[in-house]
Scaffold this motif. Structure first.
Motif, mmCIF file in Angstrom:
data_model
loop_
_atom_site.group_PDB
_atom_site.id
_atom_site.type_symbol
_atom_site.label_atom_id
_atom_site.label_comp_id
_atom_site.label_asym_id
_atom_site.label_seq_id
_atom_site.Cartn_x
_atom_site.Cartn_y
_atom_site.Cartn_z
ATOM 1 N N MET A 127 7.134 8.436 3.699
ATOM 2 C CA MET A 127 7.159 6.980 3.548
ATOM 3 C C MET A 127 7.546 6.335 4.876
ATOM 4 O O MET A 127 8.284 6.927 5.666
ATOM 5 C CB MET A 127 8.191 6.575 2.488
ATOM 6 C CG MET A 127 7.963 7.177 1.131
ATOM 7 S SD MET A 127 6.606 6.377 0.300
ATOM 8 C CE MET A 127 6.847 6.921 -1.363
ATOM 9 N N GLU A 128 7.049 5.115 5.061
ATOM 10 C CA GLU A 128 7.485 4.341 6.223
ATOM 11 C C GLU A 128 9.010 4.306 6.194
ATOM 12 O O GLU A 128 9.613 4.136 5.126
ATOM 13 C CB GLU A 128 6.931 2.917 6.170
ATOM 14 C CG GLU A 128 5.429 2.823 6.297
ATOM 15 C CD GLU A 128 4.932 2.933 7.728
ATOM 16 O OE1 GLU A 128 5.735 2.979 8.673
ATOM 17 O OE2 GLU A 128 3.697 2.986 7.893
ATOM 18 N N ALA A 129 9.641 4.460 7.336
ATOM 19 C CA ALA A 129 11.105 4.541 7.411
ATOM 20 C C ALA A 129 11.776 3.363 6.704
ATOM 21 O O ALA A 129 11.428 2.210 6.946
ATOM 22 C CB ALA A 129 11.549 4.613 8.865
ATOM 23 N N GLY A 130 12.691 3.694 5.805
ATOM 24 C CA GLY A 130 13.475 2.690 5.106
ATOM 25 C C GLY A 130 12.741 1.912 4.032
ATOM 26 O O GLY A 130 13.275 0.929 3.520
ATOM 27 N N THR A 131 11.534 2.347 3.657
ATOM 28 C CA THR A 131 10.753 1.626 2.650
ATOM 29 C C THR A 131 10.212 2.583 1.597
ATOM 30 O O THR A 131 10.411 3.793 1.694
ATOM 31 C CB THR A 131 9.539 0.895 3.283
ATOM 32 O OG1 THR A 131 8.532 1.870 3.614
ATOM 33 C CG2 THR A 131 9.935 0.107 4.526
ATOM 34 N N LEU A 132 9.498 2.033 0.645
ATOM 35 C CA LEU A 132 8.779 2.846 -0.326
ATOM 36 C C LEU A 132 7.279 2.698 -0.118
ATOM 37 O O LEU A 132 6.479 2.904 -1.028
ATOM 38 C CB LEU A 132 9.169 2.453 -1.753
ATOM 39 C CG LEU A 132 10.613 2.781 -2.139
ATOM 40 C CD1 LEU A 132 10.932 2.294 -3.548
ATOM 41 C CD2 LEU A 132 10.890 4.272 -2.009
ATOM 42 N N THR A 133 6.886 2.389 1.111
ATOM 43 C CA THR A 133 5.484 2.268 1.486
ATOM 44 C C THR A 133 5.016 3.609 2.039
ATOM 45 O O THR A 133 5.614 4.138 2.988
ATOM 46 C CB THR A 133 5.295 1.171 2.558
ATOM 47 O OG1 THR A 133 5.806 -0.057 2.040
ATOM 48 C CG2 THR A 133 3.844 1.019 2.946
ATOM 49 N N ALA A 134 3.973 4.157 1.446
ATOM 50 C CA ALA A 134 3.461 5.460 1.881
ATOM 51 C C ALA A 134 3.054 5.423 3.346
ATOM 52 O O ALA A 134 2.480 4.436 3.820
ATOM 53 C CB ALA A 134 2.278 5.873 1.017
ATOM 54 N N ALA A 135 3.360 6.489 4.039
ATOM 55 C CA ALA A 135 2.955 6.610 5.444
ATOM 56 C C ALA A 135 1.434 6.644 5.522
ATOM 57 O O ALA A 135 0.771 7.108 4.594
ATOM 58 C CB ALA A 135 3.544 7.883 6.038
ATOM 59 N N PRO A 136 0.878 6.163 6.615
ATOM 60 C CA PRO A 136 -0.581 6.205 6.760
ATOM 61 C C PRO A 136 -1.080 7.644 6.916
ATOM 62 O O PRO A 136 -0.299 8.565 7.110
ATOM 63 C CB PRO A 136 -0.826 5.392 8.029
ATOM 64 C CG PRO A 136 0.446 5.478 8.796
ATOM 65 C CD PRO A 136 1.534 5.591 7.776
ATOM 66 N N ASP A 137 -2.373 7.796 6.830
ATOM 67 C CA ASP A 137 -3.019 9.081 7.111
ATOM 68 C C ASP A 137 -2.750 10.148 6.052
ATOM 69 O O ASP A 137 -2.750 11.332 6.346
ATOM 70 C CB ASP A 137 -2.621 9.573 8.506
ATOM 71 C CG ASP A 137 -3.642 10.531 9.112
ATOM 72 O OD1 ASP A 137 -4.792 10.565 8.629
ATOM 73 O OD2 ASP A 137 -3.273 11.240 10.052
ATOM 74 N N ASP A 138 -2.462 9.702 4.822
ATOM 75 C CA ASP A 138 -2.295 10.620 3.698
ATOM 76 C C ASP A 138 -1.300 11.747 4.004
ATOM 77 O O ASP A 138 -1.581 12.929 3.826
ATOM 78 C CB ASP A 138 -3.653 11.198 3.285
ATOM 79 C CG ASP A 138 -3.672 11.625 1.830
ATOM 80 O OD1 ASP A 138 -2.859 11.110 1.037
ATOM 81 O OD2 ASP A 138 -4.497 12.491 1.486
#
Length: 180
Positions: A127-138
């Motif tokens: 996940m993007e640091a400090g969030t619940l947003t999935a990191a890009p590029d699967d």
């Protein structure tokens, strides 16, 4: 003398099949959200032990800055790890699982579960640091070390772009999960 050699032999044998330490080094700019799994690879793949809730290891958390996840065993990790697991899912057979708290006597070092299991797999999503947003590029994977429970090793993963990767391996009694 025979008794002494037998005792020493049993001690060495039990250490050879003891849980061992797992170290998760997250060198990436993303937070690791995942599960760690240990199993008994010598007796039908049971018991199997995994964390009951998602473990979060922040970006740039590794042994180089003393921020790595380090579990030396199921119990003591709760008081010694930066990222403790309160409950473990213990699967004794294909049809039965139970949740055991970290301080359950069955998970104590030297007891059957800890002496018969070894770390061998992870399932995670970054996940993007400090969030619940999935990191890009699967950037998500299931990784395992080869064992009779998983006869084909899937111990390395790379994102489609090749910008990020993860690997799992064992050296001696220590299992490493490296995320880049």
């Amino acid at each position: 003398m025979k008794k002494l050699l037998t005792i020493i032999g049993m001690a060495v044998f039990s250490l050879g099949y003891s849980q061992g330490t797992i170290i998760l080094n997250n060198y990436s700019k993303y937070d690791y959200h995942g599960f760690l799994v240990a199993t008994n690879a010598t007796a039908g793949c049971y018991p199997r032990v995994g964390n009951d809730g998602v473990i979060v290891v922040p970006a740039e958390s590794h042994t180089g800055n003393n921020q790595a996840l380090v579990y030396k065993d199921y119990q003591n990790q709760f008081t010694s790890s930066l990222y403790p697991t309160a409950n473990w899912v213990v699967t004794q057979n294909p049809t039965g699982s139970s949740i055991m708290p970290w301080n359950d006597v069955n998970l104590a070092p030297g007891n059957t579960i800890s002496t018969s299991t070894k770390w061998y797999a992870t399932k995670f999503v970054m996940m993007e640091a400090g969030t619940l947003t999935a990191a890009p590029d699967d950037f998500r994977a299931n990784i395992n070390i080869i064992s009779p429970c998983t006869p084909v090793a899937n111990d390395y993963f790379a994102t489609p772009s090749g910008n990020n990767s993860a690997e799992m391996f064992t050296i001696g009694a220590i299992t490493y999960l490296q995320v880049y």
